[in-house]
Design a protein around this motif. Structure first.
Motif, PDB file in Angstrom:
ATOM      1  N   LYS A 247      43.464  38.884  43.033  1.00 53.65           N
ATOM      2  CA  LYS A 247      43.899  39.683  44.173  1.00 53.65           C
ATOM      3  C   LYS A 247      43.869  41.164  43.811  1.00 53.65           C
ATOM      4  O   LYS A 247      44.525  41.598  42.870  1.00 53.65           O
ATOM      5  CB  LYS A 247      45.310  39.281  44.613  1.00 53.65           C
ATOM      6  N   GLY A 248      43.051  41.915  44.556  1.00 51.00           N
ATOM      7  CA  GLY A 248      42.988  43.354  44.349  1.00 51.00           C
ATOM      8  C   GLY A 248      42.048  43.789  43.236  1.00 51.00           C
ATOM      9  O   GLY A 248      42.026  44.967  42.882  1.00 51.00           O
ATOM     10  N   ILE A 249      41.235  42.865  42.695  1.00 56.25           N
ATOM     11  CA  ILE A 249      40.263  43.231  41.659  1.00 56.25           C
ATOM     12  C   ILE A 249      38.885  42.750  42.103  1.00 56.25           C
ATOM     13  O   ILE A 249      38.621  41.542  42.155  1.00 56.25           O
ATOM     14  CB  ILE A 249      40.621  42.624  40.290  1.00 56.25           C
ATOM     15  N   TRP A 250      38.011  43.709  42.462  1.00 56.04           N
ATOM     16  CA  TRP A 250      36.663  43.405  42.929  1.00 56.04           C
ATOM     17  C   TRP A 250      35.677  43.715  41.803  1.00 56.04           C
ATOM     18  O   TRP A 250      35.700  44.813  41.242  1.00 56.04           O
ATOM     19  CB  TRP A 250      36.314  44.226  44.159  1.00 56.04           C
ATOM     20  N   VAL A 251      34.804  42.765  41.498  1.00 54.33           N
ATOM     21  CA  VAL A 251      33.898  42.890  40.362  1.00 54.33           C
ATOM     22  C   VAL A 251      32.466  42.653  40.840  1.00 54.33           C
ATOM     23  O   VAL A 251      32.170  41.639  41.482  1.00 54.33           O
ATOM     24  CB  VAL A 251      34.267  41.893  39.240  1.00 54.33           C
ATOM     25  N   GLY A 252      31.572  43.606  40.527  1.00 55.15           N
ATOM     26  CA  GLY A 252      30.172  43.484  40.905  1.00 55.15           C
ATOM     27  C   GLY A 252      29.400  42.565  39.981  1.00 55.15           C
ATOM     28  O   GLY A 252      29.964  41.856  39.138  1.00 55.15           O
ATOM     29  N   LYS A 253      28.076  42.599  40.116  1.00 61.58           N
ATOM     30  CA  LYS A 253      27.202  41.753  39.310  1.00 61.58           C
ATOM     31  C   LYS A 253      27.031  42.328  37.909  1.00 61.58           C
ATOM     32  O   LYS A 253      27.073  43.543  37.716  1.00 61.58           O
ATOM     33  CB  LYS A 253      25.831  41.639  39.979  1.00 61.58           C
ATOM     34  N   ASP A 254      26.834  41.405  36.940  1.00 58.15           N
ATOM     35  CA  ASP A 254      26.497  41.778  35.566  1.00 58.15           C
ATOM     36  C   ASP A 254      27.521  42.754  34.970  1.00 58.15           C
ATOM     37  O   ASP A 254      27.180  43.736  34.330  1.00 58.15           O
ATOM     38  CB  ASP A 254      25.094  42.396  35.514  1.00 58.15           C
ATOM     39  N   LEU A 262      42.358  45.387  29.945  1.00 61.22           N
ATOM     40  CA  LEU A 262      43.333  45.057  30.984  1.00 61.22           C
ATOM     41  C   LEU A 262      42.931  45.741  32.283  1.00 61.22           C
ATOM     42  O   LEU A 262      42.701  46.960  32.319  1.00 61.22           O
ATOM     43  CB  LEU A 262      44.728  45.516  30.555  1.00 61.22           C
ATOM     44  N   LEU A 263      42.846  44.955  33.364  1.00 63.47           N
ATOM     45  CA  LEU A 263      42.592  45.481  34.700  1.00 63.47           C
ATOM     46  C   LEU A 263      43.869  45.373  35.514  1.00 63.47           C
ATOM     47  O   LEU A 263      44.397  44.268  35.706  1.00 63.47           O
ATOM     48  CB  LEU A 263      41.468  44.703  35.389  1.00 63.47           C
ATOM     49  N   ALA A 279      40.474  48.544  26.581  1.00 67.85           N
ATOM     50  CA  ALA A 279      40.564  49.586  27.615  1.00 67.85           C
ATOM     51  C   ALA A 279      41.538  49.126  28.689  1.00 67.85           C
ATOM     52  O   ALA A 279      41.714  47.920  28.926  1.00 67.85           O
ATOM     53  CB  ALA A 279      39.188  49.850  28.220  1.00 67.85           C
ATOM     54  N   ILE A 280      42.175  50.100  29.340  1.00 65.13           N
ATOM     55  CA  ILE A 280      43.098  49.801  30.438  1.00 65.13           C
ATOM     56  C   ILE A 280      42.568  50.506  31.687  1.00 65.13           C
ATOM     57  O   ILE A 280      42.426  51.729  31.706  1.00 65.13           O
ATOM     58  CB  ILE A 280      44.529  50.278  30.119  1.00 65.13           C
ATOM     59  N   ILE A 281      42.291  49.727  32.733  1.00 59.85           N
ATOM     60  CA  ILE A 281      41.685  50.247  33.954  1.00 59.85           C
ATOM     61  C   ILE A 281      42.618  49.958  35.126  1.00 59.85           C
ATOM     62  O   ILE A 281      42.946  48.808  35.404  1.00 59.85           O
ATOM     63  CB  ILE A 281      40.308  49.601  34.229  1.00 59.85           C
ATOM     64  N   GLY A 282      43.038  51.019  35.839  1.00 59.00           N
ATOM     65  CA  GLY A 282      43.879  50.861  37.010  1.00 59.00           C
ATOM     66  C   GLY A 282      45.300  51.288  36.731  1.00 59.00           C
ATOM     67  O   GLY A 282      45.657  51.654  35.599  1.00 59.00           O
ATOM     68  N   PRO A 283      46.106  51.290  37.802  1.00 55.33           N
ATOM     69  CA  PRO A 283      45.756  50.871  39.152  1.00 55.33           C
ATOM     70  C   PRO A 283      44.989  51.966  39.904  1.00 55.33           C
ATOM     71  O   PRO A 283      44.825  53.069  39.408  1.00 55.33           O
ATOM     72  CB  PRO A 283      47.123  50.612  39.793  1.00 55.33           C
ATOM     73  N   TYR A 284      44.536  51.630  41.117  1.00 56.17           N
ATOM     74  CA  TYR A 284      43.841  52.548  42.020  1.00 56.17           C
ATOM     75  C   TYR A 284      42.701  53.275  41.298  1.00 56.17           C
ATOM     76  O   TYR A 284      42.680  54.486  41.165  1.00 56.17           O
ATOM     77  CB  TYR A 284      44.824  53.536  42.646  1.00 56.17           C
TER      78      TYR A 284
END
Length: 347
Positions: A247-254, A262-263, A279-284
């Motif tokens: 929920k709330g994490i959109w991931v593209g191809k490859d 951590l996302l 690496a730490i990514i997010g929020p927003y």
């Protein structure tokens, strides 16, 4: 019906992101906004477009082409000199039908246009202006309507007590071609200061219609970020490319995500993104296609366009970086904006 998209704006307040880029080509959720707009209108049944261009027109033409990959047709008209909103519409006159839609293509919106079209036809208007209600109208030109929806007057940047209206021009119009007779050719013409007042004075059928939906001018850095946070919160319901894995994490191809990374939602990762270990990514946070985020980097409330490189241990907070920017190892940046790190960073 054709839609005329006015896409010649400079986007001066978004510089340096728009230094060499038309403002409607600014990315929203990893896609140029003008692409979102065309797809959104196509899904409402509009299949023919005319784009009025001026600054760096080749970038838009190269990206959109003839429109066939979107299932639409696109014609182009290019201003040789600045013509203003009304002048740009007049310049496109040979390509327009007897009735057509007009959109300021640098305003992000998600609106059903069918009620606007229906009102225009039923009212007998020559021009109908789509209106949005805002909380604080003092920064806008406010519109006052009669009970029938006819526009009585415009109040530019009203002071307290000057008007009770909170309805503003949304930059969306339905126009009959006869209205173009009120626009002189070959010079800069303001639709707000010249054309609309002339229509009122002549009693030529200028109406307003309140719209429902999302609407925000992305003309400032703050509002550009707000559009993305609204997209991530799904207040702005544009399509997000990629799969929503959690929920709330959109991931593209490859996409590759390193060990211990951590996302923190909400986050969008474009196609081909690489996230290093721990690496730490997010929020927003929105990361464009082909970006590389090295080990132990930290990104929060940050937007990266395609091709960016964030080196080991760098920290970005409330930043926006344009195409192919490079952030050196260990840098800690707050509210930084740049097209490339090789150029001067605007803080």
């Amino acid at each position: 019906m054709k839609a005329l998209l006015l896409a010649g704006g400079l986007g001066t307040r978004l510089r340096p992101l728009t230094e060499q880029l038309p403002k409607p080509m600014a990315l929203v959720g990893n896609r140029p906004w003008i692409e979102h707009l065309i797809v959104q209108l196509r899904d409402q049944g509009i299949r023919k477009f005319v784009l009025a261009l001026k600054h760096y027109p080749e970038l838009i033409r190269r990206h959109l082409g003839d429109g066939s990959r979107y299932g639409v047709t696109i014609d182009y008209v290019i201003e040789q000199e600045a013509l203003g909103t009304a002048g740009a519409i007049k310049n496109a006159e040979p390509l327009l039908d007897e009735r057509f839609l007009v959109f300021n293509a640098d305003i992000v919106q998600h609106i059903d246009v069918k009620p606007l079209l229906r009102f225009h036809q039923e009212s007998g208007a020559t021009v109908t202006i789509g209106l949005m209600e805002v909380e604080e109208p003092s920064a806008f030109g406010v519109v006052e309507l009669s009970d029938r929806g006819e526009i009585r007057r415009f109040v530019e940047k009203p002071k307290p007590g000057e008007t009770t209206s909170k309805r503003v021009n949304a930059g969306i119009y339905v126009m009959n071609k006869e209205a173009l007779a009120y626009i002189p050719p070959g010079r800069e013409v303001s639709i707000e200061r010249e054309t609309f007042p002339s229509l009122i004075e002549q009693g030529a059928g200028l109406y307003g219609f309140p719209l429902q939906g999302y609407w925000l001018d992305i003309g400032t850095r703050e509002r550009y970020r707000k559009v993305h946070w609204d997209l991530l919160d799904r207040k702005l319901k544009l399509m997000i490319h990629g799969q929503e894995q959690n929920k709330g994490i959109w991931v593209g191809k490859d996409v590759r995500i390193g060990d211990g990374a951590l996302l923190i939602p909400p986050v969008i990762l474009g196609d081909g993104v690489r996230i290093g270990d721990k690496a730490i990514i997010g929020p927003y946070t929105v990361i464009g296609e082909g970006c590389h985020i090295a080990a132990r980097a930290r990104l929060s409330e940050t937007i990266l366009w395609d091709g960016c490189i964030v080196k080991e241990g760098a920290q970005l907070y409330q930043c926006v970086f344009g195409y192919d920017s490079e952030i050196e190892a260990g840098h800690i940046l707050y509210e930084a904006y740049a097209q490339r790190m090789k150029e001067e960073v605007s803080v």
